[in-house]
Design a protein around this motif. Sequence first.
Motif, PDB file in Angstrom:
ATOM      1  N   LYS A   1       0.899  -1.211   0.072  1.00  0.00           N
ATOM      2  CA  LYS A   1      -0.199   0.132   0.003  1.00  0.00           C
ATOM      3  C   LYS A   1       0.826   1.265   0.139  1.00  0.00           C
ATOM      4  O   LYS A   1       1.910   1.417   0.884  1.00  0.00           O
ATOM      5  CB  LYS A   1      -1.017   0.029   1.230  1.00  0.00           C
ATOM      6  CG  LYS A   1      -1.921   1.280   1.372  1.00  0.00           C
ATOM      7  CD  LYS A   1      -2.587   0.966   2.735  1.00  0.00           C
ATOM      8  CE  LYS A   1      -3.438   2.255   2.564  1.00  0.00           C
ATOM      9  NZ  LYS A   1      -4.415   2.098   3.845  1.00  0.00           N
ATOM     10  N   TYR A   2       0.380   2.014  -0.745  1.00  0.00           N
ATOM     11  CA  TYR A   2       1.256   3.525  -0.855  1.00  0.00           C
ATOM     12  C   TYR A   2       1.146   3.922   0.736  1.00  0.00           C
ATOM     13  O   TYR A   2       0.013   4.421   1.272  1.00  0.00           O
ATOM     14  CB  TYR A   2       0.452   4.280  -1.922  1.00  0.00           C
ATOM     15  CG  TYR A   2       1.017   6.000  -1.850  1.00  0.00           C
ATOM     16  CD1 TYR A   2       2.229   6.109  -2.088  1.00  0.00           C
ATOM     17  CD2 TYR A   2      -0.097   6.892  -1.481  1.00  0.00           C
ATOM     18  CE1 TYR A   2       2.816   7.363  -1.995  1.00  0.00           C
ATOM     19  CE2 TYR A   2       0.616   8.345  -1.675  1.00  0.00           C
ATOM     20  CZ  TYR A   2       1.917   8.487  -1.578  1.00  0.00           C
ATOM     21  OH  TYR A   2       2.617   9.641  -1.819  1.00  0.00           O
ATOM     22  N   ASP A   3       2.452   4.515   1.104  1.00  0.00           N
ATOM     23  CA  ASP A   3       2.328   4.705   2.485  1.00  0.00           C
ATOM     24  C   ASP A   3       3.712   5.608   2.728  1.00  0.00           C
ATOM     25  O   ASP A   3       4.827   5.251   3.236  1.00  0.00           O
ATOM     26  CB  ASP A   3       2.593   3.457   3.661  1.00  0.00           C
ATOM     27  CG  ASP A   3       2.391   3.839   4.985  1.00  0.00           C
ATOM     28  OD1 ASP A   3       2.326   5.176   5.433  1.00  0.00           O
ATOM     29  OD2 ASP A   3       1.978   2.833   5.985  1.00  0.00           O
ATOM     30  N   PRO A   4       3.557   6.747   2.352  1.00  0.00           N
ATOM     31  CA  PRO A   4       4.692   7.815   2.556  1.00  0.00           C
ATOM     32  C   PRO A   4       5.084   8.190   3.935  1.00  0.00           C
ATOM     33  O   PRO A   4       6.180   8.449   4.156  1.00  0.00           O
ATOM     34  CB  PRO A   4       4.139   9.043   1.832  1.00  0.00           C
ATOM     35  CG  PRO A   4       2.572   9.094   1.947  1.00  0.00           C
ATOM     36  CD  PRO A   4       2.387   7.739   1.770  1.00  0.00           C
ATOM     37  N   GLN A   5       4.157   8.133   4.936  1.00  0.00           N
ATOM     38  CA  GLN A   5       4.511   8.057   6.332  1.00  0.00           C
ATOM     39  C   GLN A   5       5.309   6.946   6.707  1.00  0.00           C
ATOM     40  O   GLN A   5       6.439   7.106   7.426  1.00  0.00           O
ATOM     41  CB  GLN A   5       3.229   8.118   7.147  1.00  0.00           C
ATOM     42  CG  GLN A   5       3.399   8.424   8.728  1.00  0.00           C
ATOM     43  CD  GLN A   5       2.179   8.569   9.622  1.00  0.00           C
ATOM     44  OE1 GLN A   5       1.192   8.605   8.979  1.00  0.00           O
ATOM     45  NE2 GLN A   5       2.295   8.738  10.837  1.00  0.00           N
ATOM     46  N   ARG A   6       5.065   5.754   6.406  1.00  0.00           N
ATOM     47  CA  ARG A   6       5.841   4.534   6.784  1.00  0.00           C
ATOM     48  C   ARG A   6       6.937   4.683   6.060  1.00  0.00           C
ATOM     49  O   ARG A   6       8.323   4.444   6.635  1.00  0.00           O
ATOM     50  CB  ARG A   6       5.129   3.453   6.324  1.00  0.00           C
ATOM     51  CG  ARG A   6       6.108   2.107   6.557  1.00  0.00           C
ATOM     52  CD  ARG A   6       6.369   1.869   7.943  1.00  0.00           C
ATOM     53  NE  ARG A   6       6.984   0.710   8.201  1.00  0.00           N
ATOM     54  CZ  ARG A   6       7.780   0.397   9.216  1.00  0.00           C
ATOM     55  NH1 ARG A   6       7.860   1.220   9.963  1.00  0.00           N
ATOM     56  NH2 ARG A   6       8.530  -0.880   9.309  1.00  0.00           N
ATOM     57  N   SER A   7       7.143   5.305   4.895  1.00  0.00           N
ATOM     58  CA  SER A   7       8.476   5.314   4.104  1.00  0.00           C
ATOM     59  C   SER A   7       9.280   6.139   4.854  1.00  0.00           C
ATOM     60  O   SER A   7      10.549   5.977   4.966  1.00  0.00           O
ATOM     61  CB  SER A   7       8.346   5.823   2.789  1.00  0.00           C
ATOM     62  OG  SER A   7       9.430   6.549   2.243  1.00  0.00           O
ATOM     63  N   ARG A   8       8.880   7.299   5.346  1.00  0.00           N
ATOM     64  CA  ARG A   8       9.709   8.426   6.281  1.00  0.00           C
ATOM     65  C   ARG A   8      10.207   7.646   7.343  1.00  0.00           C
ATOM     66  O   ARG A   8      11.377   7.952   7.892  1.00  0.00           O
ATOM     67  CB  ARG A   8       9.026   9.655   6.688  1.00  0.00           C
ATOM     68  CG  ARG A   8       8.876  10.595   5.226  1.00  0.00           C
ATOM     69  CD  ARG A   8       7.943  11.815   5.490  1.00  0.00           C
ATOM     70  NE  ARG A   8       8.118  12.605   4.295  1.00  0.00           N
ATOM     71  CZ  ARG A   8       8.818  13.651   4.075  1.00  0.00           C
ATOM     72  NH1 ARG A   8       9.842  13.791   4.948  1.00  0.00           N
ATOM     73  NH2 ARG A   8       8.896  14.345   3.098  1.00  0.00           N
ATOM     74  N   GLN A   9       9.455   6.975   7.896  1.00  0.00           N
ATOM     75  CA  GLN A   9       9.990   6.189   9.291  1.00  0.00           C
ATOM     76  C   GLN A   9      11.046   5.158   8.957  1.00  0.00           C
ATOM     77  O   GLN A   9      11.915   5.284   9.908  1.00  0.00           O
ATOM     78  CB  GLN A   9       8.691   5.419   9.894  1.00  0.00           C
ATOM     79  CG  GLN A   9       7.595   6.364  10.472  1.00  0.00           C
ATOM     80  CD  GLN A   9       6.441   5.454  11.075  1.00  0.00           C
ATOM     81  OE1 GLN A   9       6.182   4.465  10.565  1.00  0.00           O
ATOM     82  NE2 GLN A   9       5.522   6.177  11.714  1.00  0.00           N
TER      83      GLN A   9
END
Length: 542
Positions: A365-373
Amino acid sequence: MLVRLSRLFGLAVVAVTLASCAQLQYPDRTSTHTDDFGTPVGTQEVRDGGDLVMGLSSEPDRLDPTTSSSFYTRYVMSSICEKLYDNDSSGNLVPQLAAALPTVSEDGLTVTIPVRNGIKFADGTNFDAAAVQTSLQRHLTMKTSQRTSELGPIDSIEASGPSEVVLHYKKPFAPITAALADRAGMIMSPAALAKEGANFGDHPVCVGPFKFVKRVPQTSIVVERDPLYYDAKNVHLQTITYRIMVDANIRAANLRSGDIQVADYISPQDADALKKDSKLRLLQTRSLGFMGVYLNLGNVDGVGKPTKPIDTPLAKDARVREALSLSIDRSALVDTVFNNWYEPMCSPILPQSTFATPTVNDCPKYDPQRSRQLLAAAGVQLPYHMKLVVQTSQDRLRYAQAMQASAASGGFDIEIVPTEYSTMLDMQKRGDYEAMLLGWSGRIDPDANIARFMTTKSSGNYSGYSSPVADDLLGQAARTTDTAKRADLYAQVVQQIHKDNPYLYTYRERLLTAHSTQVTGVEMYQDGVVRLGKAAFLTDRS
């Protein structure tokens, strides 16, 4: 005891048979489009002769079946260099220069290929088993060969008579027939090989409806009808000129004006309008291939060489690569860039394949917040800067720019490096890149869509990826003949790829080719190759 390879290995329709168990996270975006592979000349009234021009979207690399890695080379080679086997419009493997499908011993270690009689190469050399042996041996052993891994763990190749070639294997290799339906199965004139050696691609000589005439680099390739071809009576055109036309808008304009009669890779931006043009016919089909992003993990000294560490977070830390994958909004990018003609995907396994399983095509799933984490956990400074090499075509650049914007939300600063296609292929082989947006046209057996790119030291392992787990699973899948077992093994491989992310699968194209209604017999199948060998101009009835 020998049995037919089509039964033992189950390769006849493995890549295109619908599998009810396949599930996609994303809906099927291409279900509203109807396949049109084109039609043979058949009983249509056509005229003899004529010079057909095809607008080719990128320049092929050298016309050498052994060393070529360009998809566009396959267009030209399909007219001048036939293979032992071919795919038909239904996805079946059928004999071409072979007399029948191979037979294989009970232990899977001996594969026998009957070859046709009474055929000549374009230079008049006789086609026989010895010629087949010579080409296959070159594919297997030439240092710059891109075919070695495609042929599998061959121990030896022999011509047991004028009409029979025998492959002796160290271990069973189920995908061999499918491999011989592509460049690994193209047979070259032994006389031309002896004369040209490594320069064969400058003056290729094979068996085909046409023969090579000349090449003007970055401009055109010309072939002409071969009177020695075994089925010359069904070859109608006098010449075909493959004209290099990189700009999709220019190809479409030249098609409308009649300056060219065929154009490959129609842009989704033009497809709807061209489809409505009564003077044109739009051929279309779902592709066996995929598009994605190569990430260089260890290709330092060139493809196939031992890997070496690359001192960047992207190469060293799987968390950074996972973050990049999570920052790509695959569904939104397809909608934005490709007008609903293409579909998002995250796997080399075609959803409609008998090798598809319930989880193999799931996308993260597209998850930019998790990417930054993940980037923070990896200790990298935000935004993380990286360079992405992209082909200089409007559609690829549009997609790269949309991906650039998407990934920015996930903490990435992507610098786009526009590059000519042929240069990209050289960079890919040398390992002279950080990340590269490039795809694969796809093959009928999944081994050629995965093992070539993911097996340690493979001639197609451009990422320099090395995983003992993936190597073992791919080896098991190649050795077994049970489709269900192979499907399970490939599902495990895909899971490992998603864990390591040496390649980020992004979308699957719908193949779009257009031609003038003044010509017929132009055909295109799911392997993406536009076949012009039996094409013709219709008789003028005005």
